[in-house]
Design a protein around this motif. Structure first.
Motif, PDB file in Angstrom:
ATOM      1  N   ASP A   1      62.885 -40.770  75.501  1.00 59.81           N
ATOM      2  CA  ASP A   1      64.117 -40.240  76.109  1.00 59.81           C
ATOM      3  C   ASP A   1      64.289 -38.801  75.615  1.00 59.81           C
ATOM      4  OD1 ASP A   1      66.563 -39.691  77.174  1.00 59.81           O
ATOM      5  OD2 ASP A   1      67.679 -41.138  75.960  1.00 59.81           O
ATOM      6  N   SER A   2      63.716 -37.852  76.353  1.00 57.92           N
ATOM      7  CA  SER A   2      63.781 -36.440  75.969  1.00 57.92           C
ATOM      8  C   SER A   2      64.888 -35.747  76.758  1.00 57.92           C
ATOM      9  CB  SER A   2      62.444 -35.746  76.243  1.00 57.92           C
ATOM     10  OG  SER A   2      61.407 -36.364  75.506  1.00 57.92           O
ATOM     11  N   ALA A   3      65.876 -35.214  76.038  1.00 62.19           N
ATOM     12  CA  ALA A   3      67.003 -34.522  76.675  1.00 62.19           C
ATOM     13  C   ALA A   3      66.779 -33.021  76.577  1.00 62.19           C
ATOM     14  CB  ALA A   3      68.308 -34.906  75.987  1.00 62.19           C
ATOM     15  N   ILE A   4      66.752 -32.345  77.720  1.00 59.89           N
ATOM     16  CA  ILE A   4      66.467 -30.907  77.774  1.00 59.89           C
ATOM     17  C   ILE A   4      67.739 -30.133  78.084  1.00 59.89           C
ATOM     18  CG2 ILE A   4      65.215 -29.106  79.017  1.00 59.89           C
ATOM     19  CD1 ILE A   4      62.955 -31.089  79.457  1.00 59.89           C
ATOM     20  N   GLU A   5      67.967 -29.081  77.296  1.00 61.90           N
ATOM     21  CA  GLU A   5      69.079 -28.157  77.530  1.00 61.90           C
ATOM     22  C   GLU A   5      68.492 -26.762  77.717  1.00 61.90           C
ATOM     23  OE1 GLU A   5      72.042 -28.332  74.489  1.00 61.90           O
ATOM     24  OE2 GLU A   5      71.833 -30.499  74.240  1.00 61.90           O
ATOM     25  N   ASN A   6      68.636 -26.220  78.924  1.00 59.13           N
ATOM     26  CA  ASN A   6      68.114 -24.890  79.234  1.00 59.13           C
ATOM     27  C   ASN A   6      69.286 -23.927  79.383  1.00 59.13           C
ATOM     28  OD1 ASN A   6      66.577 -22.724  79.966  1.00 59.13           O
ATOM     29  ND2 ASN A   6      65.807 -23.601  81.876  1.00 59.13           N
ATOM     30  N   ASN A   7      69.707 -23.355  78.252  1.00 56.42           N
ATOM     31  CA  ASN A   7      70.847 -22.449  78.254  1.00 56.42           C
ATOM     32  C   ASN A   7      70.410 -21.004  78.484  1.00 56.42           C
ATOM     33  OD1 ASN A   7      72.616 -24.615  77.622  1.00 56.42           O
ATOM     34  ND2 ASN A   7      72.037 -24.461  75.463  1.00 56.42           N
TER      35      ASN A   7
END
Length: 247
Positions: free
Chosen positions: A170-176
C-alpha cells in the motif's frame, strides 16, 4: 532524504598468494516472498583456484524510534525446538575455479512481520575447525599453492528480506509543488529502483543512479527542482511501475 536500509557489507582478507579465487554473489538484495520458505543463492568463482566460502548470517533489527539498525546473532525458537530465523544449507561451500555452487537459504520461524538478515559470504583458507570436507593433506596443499605472491580474498554481504506470510502493499504518493513523497503503508518493503535525477535540457547532467528501500511505515521523499526530471521504477513485490516526475 532518509537513509532507510544499511547497504551491502564488504570485507577484505589478505593472504600471501599469487593467484587465487575471486567470488561473486550476484545481487546484493534478495527477497523471500510470503508464500515461499526457501531461496537458492548462487556463488560464482571467477578466479583460477578453488574458493572455500563460509556463509555467516546475522539478523538486522531496526529501532522503532530513530530507525538505526543493529546486527545480532540468531536466536532459537521460544520453545527451544530450533533456530528462529534464516539458515544456510550448506553453510560451507567449495566453489571450483571458474565454477559455481549454490546454498539454499531456509527461513524457520513466524512470518507475522517482515524480517531482515545480513548474509555474508567469506572466502577463507580452510582450517581443521572450519568443517570443510577436505583432508589435512588437501588443506596443506591449498595453503602452499597460495604462497607465491599477494592477492586479496574479498567477502561480500547480501541483505535478505523475508516478507510476511500475508504480504500487503500500500504505497501512498503525495506529489506536491516542491516535494514528492512515497509512504509505505503496507507491511513489506517497497523498492525505488534506478532513481535518476537529470536536467531536462541536458541529458548528460545527471546525478548517480541510486536504489532505495522503503520499509513498512517509512517514507521516501525528495525535493523537486525546476528544470530537473526524476525517473524511477516503483517495485512492490512482483509488480513494478515506471514513474516520471517533473520538477
Amino acid at each position: 532524504m532518509k537513509r532507510l536500509l544499511a547497504l551491502m557489507g564488504f570485507c577484505l582478507f589478505t593472504q600471501t598468494v599469487h593467484a587465487g579465487p575471486s567470488i561473486n554473489i550476484g545481487t546484493v538484495y534478495d527477497y523471500l516472498d510470503g508464500d515461499k520458505s526457501t531461496y537458492l543463492k548462487r556463488v560464482f568463482n571467477g578466479g583460477d583456484s578453488t574458493a572455500f566460502v563460509k556463509v555467516n548470517i546475522l539478523e538486522i533489527l531496526y529501532d522503532a524510534t530513530d530507525g538505526k539498525s543493529q546486527e545480532v546473532p540468531l536466536k532459537t525458537t521460544a520453545d527451544g525446538s530450533g533456530r528462529d530465523g534464516l539458515m544456510a544449507s550448506p553453510a560451507r561451500l567449495i566453489v571450483p575455479a571458474n565454477g559455481m555452487q549454490g546454498t539454499r537459504l531456509l527461513f524457520m520461524g513466524e512470518r507475522d512481520r517482515e524480517r531482515y538478515f545480513r548474509v555474508r559470504f567469506v572466502p577463507v583458507v580452510p582450517e581443521k575447525e572450519d568443517e570443510f570436507a577436505v583432508s589435512s593433506e588437501e588443506r596443506e596443499d591449498y595453503r602452499k599453492s597460495l604462497s607465491a605472491g599477494v592477492t586479496v580474498l574479498a567477502g561480500y554481504g547480501a541483505v535478505f528480506f523475508v516478507r510476511p506470510k500475508e504480504t500487503r502493499f500500500d504505497s501512498a504518493i503525495e506529489n506536491n509543488a516542491g516535494t514528492y513523497r512515497i509512504r509505505n503503508n503496507g507491511n513489506s518493503v517497497v523498492v525505488v529502483d534506478e532513481f535518476k535525477d537529470c536536467s531536462v535540457k541536458n541529458e548528460q547532467d545527471c546525478q548517480p543512479t541510486t536504489k532505495h528501500h522503503i520499509l513498512a511505515g517509512r517514507t521516501f521523499e525528495f525535493e523537486k527542482q525546476a528544470g530537473r526530471e526524476y525517473q524511477f521504477t516503483l517495485v512492490e513485490g512482483e509488480r513494478s511501475k515506471k514513474l516520471d516526475v517533473k520538477g
